[in-house]
Scaffold this motif. Sequence first.
Motif, PDB file in Angstrom:
ATOM      1  N   GLN A 257       0.839  -1.196   0.000  1.00 41.36           N
ATOM      2  CA  GLN A 257       0.000   0.000   0.000  1.00 41.36           C
ATOM      3  C   GLN A 257       0.880   1.253   0.000  1.00 41.36           C
ATOM      4  N   PRO A 258       0.391   2.359  -0.561  1.00 41.84           N
ATOM      5  CA  PRO A 258       1.156   3.604  -0.536  1.00 41.84           C
ATOM      6  C   PRO A 258       1.042   4.300   0.818  1.00 41.84           C
ATOM      7  N   VAL A 259       1.899   5.281   1.030  1.00 44.20           N
ATOM      8  CA  VAL A 259       1.850   6.132   2.219  1.00 44.20           C
ATOM      9  C   VAL A 259       1.279   7.485   1.795  1.00 44.20           C
ATOM     10  N   HIS A 260       0.285   7.978   2.508  1.00 44.42           N
ATOM     11  CA  HIS A 260      -0.358   9.243   2.149  1.00 44.42           C
ATOM     12  C   HIS A 260       0.231  10.404   2.950  1.00 44.42           C
ATOM     13  N   ARG A 261       0.483  11.513   2.249  1.00 44.95           N
ATOM     14  CA  ARG A 261       1.014  12.721   2.860  1.00 44.95           C
ATOM     15  C   ARG A 261       0.050  13.882   2.605  1.00 44.95           C
ATOM     16  N   GLU A 262       0.419  15.074   3.072  1.00 46.24           N
ATOM     17  CA  GLU A 262      -0.410  16.254   2.868  1.00 46.24           C
ATOM     18  C   GLU A 262      -0.451  16.627   1.384  1.00 46.24           C
ATOM     19  N   PHE A 263      -1.533  17.294   0.984  1.00 51.85           N
ATOM     20  CA  PHE A 263      -1.626  17.801  -0.388  1.00 51.85           C
ATOM     21  C   PHE A 263      -0.460  18.745  -0.667  1.00 51.85           C
ATOM     22  N   ARG A 264      -0.049  18.830  -1.920  1.00 50.40           N
ATOM     23  CA  ARG A 264       1.093  19.639  -2.313  1.00 50.40           C
ATOM     24  C   ARG A 264       0.626  20.965  -2.901  1.00 50.40           C
ATOM     25  N   PRO A 265       1.273  22.080  -2.526  1.00 48.24           N
ATOM     26  CA  PRO A 265       0.900  23.389  -3.088  1.00 48.24           C
ATOM     27  C   PRO A 265       1.043  23.407  -4.605  1.00 48.24           C
ATOM     28  N   GLY A 266       0.095  24.062  -5.271  1.00 42.42           N
ATOM     29  CA  GLY A 266       0.179  24.247  -6.717  1.00 42.42           C
ATOM     30  C   GLY A 266      -0.485  23.163  -7.531  1.00 42.42           C
ATOM     31  N   ASP A 267      -0.852  22.046  -6.897  1.00 40.40           N
ATOM     32  CA  ASP A 267      -1.469  20.954  -7.645  1.00 40.40           C
ATOM     33  C   ASP A 267      -2.967  21.197  -7.838  1.00 40.40           C
ATOM     34  N   VAL A 268      -3.449  20.815  -8.991  1.00 39.46           N
ATOM     35  CA  VAL A 268      -4.872  20.882  -9.302  1.00 39.46           C
ATOM     36  C   VAL A 268      -5.527  19.591  -8.820  1.00 39.46           C
ATOM     37  N   ARG A 269      -6.751  19.688  -8.300  1.00 39.48           N
ATOM     38  CA  ARG A 269      -7.411  18.511  -7.738  1.00 39.48           C
ATOM     39  C   ARG A 269      -7.826  17.517  -8.826  1.00 39.48           C
ATOM     40  N   HIS A 270      -8.482  18.013  -9.861  1.00 38.95           N
ATOM     41  CA  HIS A 270      -8.958  17.118 -10.928  1.00 38.95           C
ATOM     42  C   HIS A 270      -8.642  17.721 -12.292  1.00 38.95           C
ATOM     43  N   SER A 271      -8.364  16.865 -13.227  1.00 29.65           N
ATOM     44  CA  SER A 271      -8.084  17.313 -14.594  1.00 29.65           C
ATOM     45  C   SER A 271      -8.650  16.299 -15.577  1.00 29.65           C
ATOM     46  N   LEU A 272      -9.392  16.802 -16.548  1.00 28.81           N
ATOM     47  CA  LEU A 272     -10.003  15.969 -17.579  1.00 28.81           C
ATOM     48  C   LEU A 272     -10.137  16.814 -18.828  1.00 28.81           C
ATOM     49  N   ALA A 273      -9.700  16.271 -19.945  1.00 27.73           N
ATOM     50  CA  ALA A 273      -9.683  17.037 -21.185  1.00 27.73           C
ATOM     51  C   ALA A 273     -10.880  16.737 -22.075  1.00 27.73           C
ATOM     52  N   ASP A 274     -11.357  17.763 -22.739  1.00 26.33           N
ATOM     53  CA  ASP A 274     -12.243  17.612 -23.881  1.00 26.33           C
ATOM     54  C   ASP A 274     -11.342  17.673 -25.115  1.00 26.33           C
ATOM     55  N   VAL A 275     -11.247  16.578 -25.853  1.00 24.65           N
ATOM     56  CA  VAL A 275     -10.366  16.541 -27.032  1.00 24.65           C
ATOM     57  C   VAL A 275     -11.155  16.709 -28.328  1.00 24.65           C
ATOM     58  N   GLY A 276     -12.355  17.245 -28.208  1.00 23.57           N
ATOM     59  CA  GLY A 276     -13.206  17.409 -29.392  1.00 23.57           C
ATOM     60  C   GLY A 276     -12.603  18.325 -30.442  1.00 23.57           C
ATOM     61  N   ALA A 277     -11.948  19.399 -30.013  1.00 26.21           N
ATOM     62  CA  ALA A 277     -11.359  20.328 -30.991  1.00 26.21           C
ATOM     63  C   ALA A 277     -10.230  19.662 -31.759  1.00 26.21           C
ATOM     64  N   ALA A 278      -9.372  18.923 -31.061  1.00 26.36           N
ATOM     65  CA  ALA A 278      -8.280  18.224 -31.740  1.00 26.36           C
ATOM     66  C   ALA A 278      -8.813  17.177 -32.699  1.00 26.36           C
ATOM     67  N   ARG A 279      -9.888  16.513 -32.310  1.00 23.74           N
ATOM     68  CA  ARG A 279     -10.502  15.530 -33.217  1.00 23.74           C
ATOM     69  C   ARG A 279     -11.030  16.217 -34.471  1.00 23.74           C
ATOM     70  N   ALA A 280     -11.762  17.300 -34.274  1.00 22.98           N
ATOM     71  CA  ALA A 280     -12.449  17.939 -35.395  1.00 22.98           C
ATOM     72  C   ALA A 280     -11.499  18.688 -36.318  1.00 22.98           C
ATOM     73  N   LEU A 281     -10.506  19.360 -35.749  1.00 18.02           N
ATOM     74  CA  LEU A 281      -9.684  20.263 -36.547  1.00 18.02           C
ATOM     75  C   LEU A 281      -8.323  19.689 -36.932  1.00 18.02           C
ATOM     76  N   LEU A 282      -7.845  18.693 -36.185  1.00 22.22           N
ATOM     77  CA  LEU A 282      -6.564  18.068 -36.528  1.00 22.22           C
ATOM     78  C   LEU A 282      -6.723  16.646 -37.054  1.00 22.22           C
ATOM     79  N   GLY A 283      -7.839  16.006 -36.725  1.00 22.59           N
ATOM     80  CA  GLY A 283      -7.987  14.597 -37.055  1.00 22.59           C
ATOM     81  C   GLY A 283      -7.383  13.681 -36.016  1.00 22.59           C
ATOM     82  N   TYR A 284      -7.199  14.209 -34.801  1.00 19.09           N
ATOM     83  CA  TYR A 284      -6.591  13.446 -33.709  1.00 19.09           C
ATOM     84  C   TYR A 284      -7.545  12.395 -33.177  1.00 19.09           C
ATOM     85  N   GLU A 285      -7.037  11.197 -32.975  1.00 13.97           N
ATOM     86  CA  GLU A 285      -7.816  10.113 -32.373  1.00 13.97           C
ATOM     87  C   GLU A 285      -6.866   9.282 -31.530  1.00 13.97           C
TER      88      GLU A 285
END
Length: 358
Positions: free
Chosen positions: A294-322
């Motif tokens: 099991q991992p060891v848990h420590r305090e949250f770190r300054p500067g980190d974002v809690r959650h991150s999730l991308a919408d890649v719709g623009a890259a799909r539509a305009l670049l052809g990214y998949e």
Amino acid sequence: MSSRYPQLLEQLRSRPSCWLVTGGAGFIGSHLVERLLGLGQRVRVLDDFSTGRERNLELVRQAVGEEASARLEVLRGDIRDPRACDAAAEGAQVVLHQAALGSVPRSIAHPEATHEVNVSGFVQVLQAARRAGIRRLVYASSSSVYGDSPALPKVEEAVGRPLSPYAASKACDELYAAAFARCYGLELVGLRYFNVFGPRQDPAGPYAAVIPRWFEALLSGRAVEVFGDGETSRDFCYVQNVVQANLLAACVEAPESLGRAYNVAVGRRTTLNELFVAIRDHVARLRPELAAVQPVHREFRPGDVRHSLADVGAARALLGYEPTHDVAQGLREAADWYLSPEGHAAPAAPGAAREGAA
């Protein structure tokens, strides 16, 4: 897979040109160099080897063979040096700009260095491209530009206030890219990377990314430290998805596809707790006694974002990214690397392996 990418690969094989990859000895840069050489392109690398590694280029040469390696030119130089940038840009048709000082905690510890390399260095690369008459420049931005914006998924138009000097430096890069496009007519495309991982990503040092550090920690019998409760989530993106996005951005023709920054990710969230279990299960194939660690848990770190999730719709539509790899597929390939003698040979920094989510 999008039909545009396989077609692009065939086009590149039939139309060799000269590409400049700044930071080409780094993790992402070396994968770009390998793919380009495999497609018959001439590649020039500009790297000061402060974070890039000679070993990465040796592995590229081994992968592509002698004939392709003869098309690789490596220049040792600093992107803050205009003479080094001019020498690297001469004769190139396309620039893939990957050189940077990464890591949120590094930027908090060393904000001046982060600005000098990521902002001043980027301006020097832009200037060199302009002087050399290079038409297209693709540059690495970051999901960190979304800062304190709570909206999920992240859409390119909705950025927040930066939470670190690193985030501020990447936001500045996007502003400079827009200014150079307007003032000088350069064709610029930014790619906002979301937590890229894969083979050759260095597990060593205090600013190493979470996935290679956790593999290295478990294989070395050291504790894995998680900042926070482990429910922090990220949109982890395998490096071959990033390679695809760079080549598509470098070759896209439609005017409406240029002059903007795109999310490069998979569009799925993985918590750090889920990530740890997946990595532990891969390592347990080699080290069964670690199956219940099991991992060891420590305090949250300054500067980190809690959650991150991308919408890649623009890259799909305009670049052809998949995306070709989701997290599970990418981890399988990365695990094969880190569990191999070659991947496990990289020395790790002393102490516990800490999680940054960046």
